[in-house]
Design an enzyme around this catalytic site. Structure first.
Site, PDB file in Angstrom:
ATOM      1  CB  CYS A 201      -0.969  -0.021   1.181  1.00 23.30           C
ATOM      2  SG  CYS A 201      -0.185   0.043   2.802  1.00 23.30           S
TER       3      CYS A 201
ATOM      4  CG  ASN B 140       4.488  -1.613   5.043  1.00 25.81           C
ATOM      5  OD1 ASN B 140       5.600  -1.901   5.438  1.00 25.81           O
ATOM      6  ND2 ASN B 140       3.537  -2.523   4.956  1.00 25.81           N
TER       7      ASN B 140
ATOM      8  CB  CYS C  84      -3.567   1.611   7.210  1.00 29.18           C
ATOM      9  SG  CYS C  84      -3.361   3.074   8.264  1.00 29.18           S
ATOM     10  NE  ARG C  85      -4.461   1.556   1.908  1.00 30.35           N
ATOM     11  CZ  ARG C  85      -4.264   2.277   0.821  1.00 30.35           C
ATOM     12  NH1 ARG C  85      -5.126   2.178  -0.170  1.00 30.35           N
ATOM     13  NH2 ARG C  85      -3.213   3.077   0.722  1.00 30.35           N
ATOM     14  CB  SER C  86       0.465  -3.420   2.817  1.00 33.17           C
ATOM     15  OG  SER C  86       1.214  -2.402   3.391  1.00 33.17           O
TER      16      SER C  86
ATOM     17  CG  ASP D 156      -5.130   5.755   2.751  1.00 44.07           C
ATOM     18  OD1 ASP D 156      -5.138   5.328   3.921  1.00 44.07           O
ATOM     19  OD2 ASP D 156      -4.262   6.512   2.297  1.00 44.07           O
TER      20      ASP D 156
HETATM   21  P1  4NP Z   1      -1.728   2.828   4.169  1.00 46.15           P
HETATM   22  O1  4NP Z   1      -2.332   4.201   4.763  1.00 46.15           O
HETATM   23  O2  4NP Z   1      -1.230   3.163   2.784  1.00 46.15           O
HETATM   24  O3  4NP Z   1      -2.891   1.924   4.156  1.00 46.15           O
HETATM   25  O4  4NP Z   1      -0.618   2.422   5.123  1.00 46.15           O
HETATM   26  C1  4NP Z   1      -1.614   5.396   4.829  1.00 46.15           C
HETATM   27  C2  4NP Z   1      -0.864   5.671   5.938  1.00 46.15           C
HETATM   28  C3  4NP Z   1      -0.182   6.877   6.019  1.00 46.15           C
HETATM   29  C4  4NP Z   1      -0.257   7.783   4.974  1.00 46.15           C
HETATM   30  C5  4NP Z   1      -1.002   7.481   3.856  1.00 46.15           C
HETATM   31  C6  4NP Z   1      -1.669   6.283   3.782  1.00 46.15           C
HETATM   32  N1  4NP Z   1       0.406   9.034   5.069  1.00 46.15           N
HETATM   33  O5  4NP Z   1       0.235   9.854   4.164  1.00 46.15           O
HETATM   34  O6  4NP Z   1       1.142   9.249   6.036  1.00 46.15           O
END
Ligand code: 4NP
Length: 169
Positions: free
Chosen positions: A10, A13, A15-17, A130
């Site tokens: 994702c 790295n 939340c989703r992955s 997200d």
């Molecule tokens: P992820 O979510 O891609 O599912 O881990 C996010 C976590 C942090 C950010 C963006 C997406 N960020 O912009 O910090």
């Protein structure tokens, strides 16, 4: 048995992955395939390198029995494209970034996780949204989508492994 490896990707790295990593690892463990299928997660953005998963993701996952405490954020590397058999993106932006990064000799299959969705209610959903900037209910929704698609992803990998084993015999 022929071994396979899966990398979930994702943006951050956190939340989703890592959620997909924990869910899929749990399914692999329950199937008795921990020695045959290697699971990992990575991000395309570097804001959270070395960080533990987002506490909201970890809490939602813990409610369903998934442990994310050992996971730490890392970036996708060029080596990942030769190391992993499957690199599974959470959304179309991640997939585009992966295609751009993939070296000519990369062997990994680059796919969207929700191409494996099974429930008709998810037919129109192609991306794991997200949840980072959204409300608390985004986190169980991410789990719902990931749990559903992971069942079919594992079935597909098991079928490929047994076809490859048959071909070797
Ligand atoms: P992820 O979510 O891609 O599912 O881990 C996010 C976590 C942090 C950010 C963006 C997406 N960020 O912009 O910090």
């Amino acid at each position: 048995m022929v071994k396979k490896s899966v990398l979930f990707v994702c943006l951050g790295n956190i939340c989703r992955s890592p959620t997909a990593h924990a869910v899929f690892q749990s399914m692999v463990d329950k199937a008795g395939l921990s020695d045959e299928i290697y699971v990992d997660g990575a991000g395309t953005g570097d804001w959270h390198l070395g960080h533990a998963p987002d506490r909201r993701s970890a809490a939602a996952a813990a409610l369903r029995g998934y442990d994310m405490s050992a996971l730490r954020s890392r970036l996708v590397t060029v080596e990942d494209f030769s190391k992993f058999d499957y690199i599974i993106a959470m959304d179309a932006d991640n997939l585009r970034n992966l295609r751009n990064m993939c070296p000519p000799d990369g062997k990994a299959e680059l796919e969207l996780l929700l191409d494996y969705s099974r429930k008709p209610e998810y037919d129109a959903v192609s991306e794991v949204p997200d949840p980072y900037y959204g409300g608390e209910d985004g986190f169980p929704h991410v789990l719902d989508l990931i749990e559903d698609a992971s069942v079919a992803l594992l079935d597909n990998i098991k079928a490929e492994m047994s076809a490859a084993s048959d071909a070797q015999a």
